[in-house]
Design an enzyme around this catalytic site. Structure first.
Site, PDB file in Angstrom:
ATOM      1  N   LYS A 118      -8.605 -24.440 132.497  1.00  0.00           N
ATOM      2  CA  LYS A 118      -7.834 -23.059 132.732  1.00  0.00           C
ATOM      3  C   LYS A 118      -8.117 -22.481 133.769  1.00  0.00           C
ATOM      4  CE  LYS A 118      -5.864 -22.035 128.038  1.00  0.00           C
ATOM      5  NZ  LYS A 118      -5.893 -21.306 126.962  1.00  0.00           N
ATOM      6  N   LYS A 211      -0.182 -31.443 127.114  1.00  0.00           N
ATOM      7  CA  LYS A 211      -0.194 -30.620 126.071  1.00  0.00           C
ATOM      8  C   LYS A 211       0.996 -29.629 125.818  1.00  0.00           C
ATOM      9  CE  LYS A 211      -2.988 -27.275 124.902  1.00  0.00           C
ATOM     10  NZ  LYS A 211      -3.349 -25.871 124.155  1.00  0.00           N
ATOM     11  N   LYS A 214       1.793 -22.691 125.676  1.00  0.00           N
ATOM     12  CA  LYS A 214       2.694 -21.301 125.958  1.00  0.00           C
ATOM     13  C   LYS A 214       2.750 -20.939 127.573  1.00  0.00           C
ATOM     14  CE  LYS A 214       0.225 -19.062 122.133  1.00  0.00           C
ATOM     15  NZ  LYS A 214      -1.572 -19.070 122.051  1.00  0.00           N
TER      16      LYS A 214
HETATM   17  N1  AQP Z   1       0.045 -28.492 121.583  1.00  0.00           N
HETATM   18  C1  AQP Z   1      -0.493 -28.196 120.705  1.00  0.00           C
HETATM   19  N2  AQP Z   1      -0.289 -29.136 119.584  1.00  0.00           N
HETATM   20  C2  AQP Z   1      -1.173 -28.907 118.549  1.00  0.00           C
HETATM   21  N3  AQP Z   1      -1.869 -27.866 118.167  1.00  0.00           N
HETATM   22  C3  AQP Z   1      -1.824 -26.872 119.123  1.00  0.00           C
HETATM   23  N4  AQP Z   1      -2.379 -25.616 119.271  1.00  0.00           N
HETATM   24  C4  AQP Z   1      -2.280 -25.021 120.547  1.00  0.00           C
HETATM   25  N5  AQP Z   1      -1.297 -25.891 121.176  1.00  0.00           N
HETATM   26  C5  AQP Z   1      -0.956 -26.958 120.388  1.00  0.00           C
HETATM   27  C6  AQP Z   1      -3.247 -24.973 118.132  1.00  0.00           C
HETATM   28  O1  AQP Z   1      -2.745 -23.821 118.062  1.00  0.00           O
HETATM   29  C7  AQP Z   1      -3.732 -22.981 117.678  1.00  0.00           C
HETATM   30  C8  AQP Z   1      -3.701 -21.664 118.225  1.00  0.00           C
HETATM   31  O2  AQP Z   1      -3.945 -21.766 119.965  1.00  0.00           O
HETATM   32  P1  AQP Z   1      -3.952 -20.559 120.592  1.00  0.00           P
HETATM   33  O3  AQP Z   1      -2.942 -19.692 120.929  1.00  0.00           O
HETATM   34  O4  AQP Z   1      -5.336 -19.948 120.156  1.00  0.00           O
HETATM   35  O5  AQP Z   1      -4.698 -21.302 122.022  1.00  0.00           O
HETATM   36  P2  AQP Z   1      -4.246 -22.490 122.989  1.00  0.00           P
HETATM   37  O6  AQP Z   1      -4.823 -23.755 122.237  1.00  0.00           O
HETATM   38  O7  AQP Z   1      -4.515 -22.167 124.377  1.00  0.00           O
HETATM   39  O8  AQP Z   1      -2.517 -22.581 122.898  1.00  0.00           O
HETATM   40  P3  AQP Z   1      -1.709 -22.798 123.999  1.00  0.00           P
HETATM   41  O9  AQP Z   1      -0.189 -22.278 123.449  1.00  0.00           O
HETATM   42  O10 AQP Z   1      -1.781 -23.930 124.492  1.00  0.00           O
HETATM   43  O11 AQP Z   1      -1.860 -21.520 125.120  1.00  0.00           O
HETATM   44  P4  AQP Z   1      -2.227 -21.836 126.560  1.00  0.00           P
HETATM   45  O12 AQP Z   1      -0.749 -22.186 127.186  1.00  0.00           O
HETATM   46  O13 AQP Z   1      -2.685 -20.451 126.776  1.00  0.00           O
HETATM   47  O14 AQP Z   1      -2.971 -22.903 126.716  1.00  0.00           O
HETATM   48  C9  AQP Z   1      -4.901 -23.738 117.865  1.00  0.00           C
HETATM   49  O15 AQP Z   1      -5.591 -24.077 116.567  1.00  0.00           O
HETATM   50  C10 AQP Z   1      -4.738 -24.687 118.753  1.00  0.00           C
HETATM   51  O16 AQP Z   1      -5.456 -25.783 118.642  1.00  0.00           O
END
Ligand code: AQP
Length: 350
Positions: A118, A211, A214
């Protein structure tokens, strides 16, 4: 000491929730309600660790906090039987994070791959909060002395760090912990990750090695929980694949990340093993498999999207759920904070 089994997990209100968040985390949140006392948190303090453009500023943060809450409820979380709240309403998260900042080692944080990803090349310009994110996450979990944490695969390393922090706190303060009546010297449990199902890491629809996320610039890389049927159909039809037909056995998916991802999504949504999905679709063309996947996605996600829409239209109702949840969370958190302050040696009003 035998800990009371308790589940904690959180989701950041940083933008559109997607199929990865749903299949990797929220589906398991719903399942664990049957067997455990659960606390589900919209981790708004974590959102602030990223640049303001990522989380969108104050009114977006509030809107997204309500939308994630709506997603929890629309997916089947019962906020009366369990606890649903937003992190910033319970000050114990920040208080315990400070104590854990003094337990965690810089070397441990330096190994966290999510920070490296990040922060990217411009590491000097990343917020201190982004670096410290896993320590706040440990505080989130251990403030409730939670024993089980359902998360996607990407959070595995952070969970290991939470266990290391709990263990080091128990070791560093062992005598004091025993002196306060915890005879085995274990005040904090070592929380267990619960990473399960055929879609613990849902990949981008544009690139099977990345992955689903968002923050991906392309909306075509993900299926949002609020996408309508036409959008879902378009995104799945445009999803990257390869020219080969689907294999009939799981082994055939190994060198084919995009095919593996789509089969994994189908398996998770239909609650069947991948092998069974391949027995049905193996040997066939992607186009017919994609049609079946569109139908399944729309059937599963449309009712959730409709319920989310209904809930976010009534922000007063959503806020009341978060306030009630925070009141109940605060009661548990206050017990942990009092005991932790006593163990550390902080003088407090009795
Ligand atoms: N691609 C994914 N596959 C499976 N699980 C996922 N999680 C996120 N992406 C995937 C799981 O969703 C939960 C909440 O995630 P979060 O919002 O706390 O943070 P994150 O992992 O940073 O989510 P994003 O969507 O990928 O955001 P960005 O774009 O900011 O990196 C967690 O349990 C996570 O494991």
């Amino acid at each position: 000491m035998a800990f009371v089994e308790r589940v904690f997990s959180g989701v950041q209100p940083t933008g559109n929730l997607h199929l990865g968040n749903y299949l990797g985390a929220i589906v398991n949140f719903v399942k664990m309600q049957e067997t455990h006392n659960c606390i589900y948190c919209v981790v708004d303090m974590h959102a602030l660790t990223q640049p303001v453009e990522v989380w969108g500023g104050p009114s977006e943060l509030a809107r997204n906090t309500r939308e994630v809450t709506a997603a929890f409820i629309a997916a089947g979380i019962d906020p009366k039987k369990h606890i649903v709240f937003n992190q910033s309403q319970v000050s114990g998260h920040a208080e315990l994070a400070w104590i854990f900042n003094c337990v965690a080692r810089v070397g441990w944080l330096n190994r966290m791959t999510q920070f490296k990803e990040k922060a990217g090349k411009d590491r000097e310009n990343a917020s201190v909060g982004l670096y410290d994110y896993p320590v706040l996450m440990a505080a989130d979990i251990l403030l409730y002395r939670a024993t089980h944490v359902p998360v996607g695969d990407d959070q595995k390393q952070h969970l290991e760090l939470s266990r290391d922090i709990a263990q080091k706190f128990n070791n560093d303060f062992g005598d004091s912990i025993r002196g306060h009546g915890y005879n085995d010297g274990m005040y904090f449990p070592l929380p267990e990750p619960f990473i399960t199902g055929p879609a613990t890491r849902v990949m981008s629809l544009r690139d099977g090695t990345k992955k689903m996320s968002k923050s991906d610039a392309s909306d075509y890389s993900r299926i949002n929980l609020t996408d309508d049927a036409d959008t879902i159909a378009q995104k799945i039809r445009k999803a990257k694949t390869d020219p080969e037909p689907l294999p009939s056995e799981e082994k055939g998916l190994e060198p084919r990340p995009e095919a593996d991802n789509l089969v994994g999504i189908y398996a998770a949504l239909s609650e069947r093993p991948k092998a069974e999905v391949l027995r049905e679709f193996g040997g066939g063309q992607f186009s017919s498999f994609k049609n079946a996947l569109v139908e399944l996605c729309v059937t599963k996600l449309s009712p959730i999207a409709a319920e989310m829409k209904r809930l976010v239209a009534d922000p007063g109702h959503v806020d009341a759920i978060l306030i009630d949840g925070a009141d109940r969370a605060r009661t548990i958190a206050a017990e942990t904070m009092k005991a932790t302050q006593d163990i550390v040696g902080f003088v407090r009003k009795r």
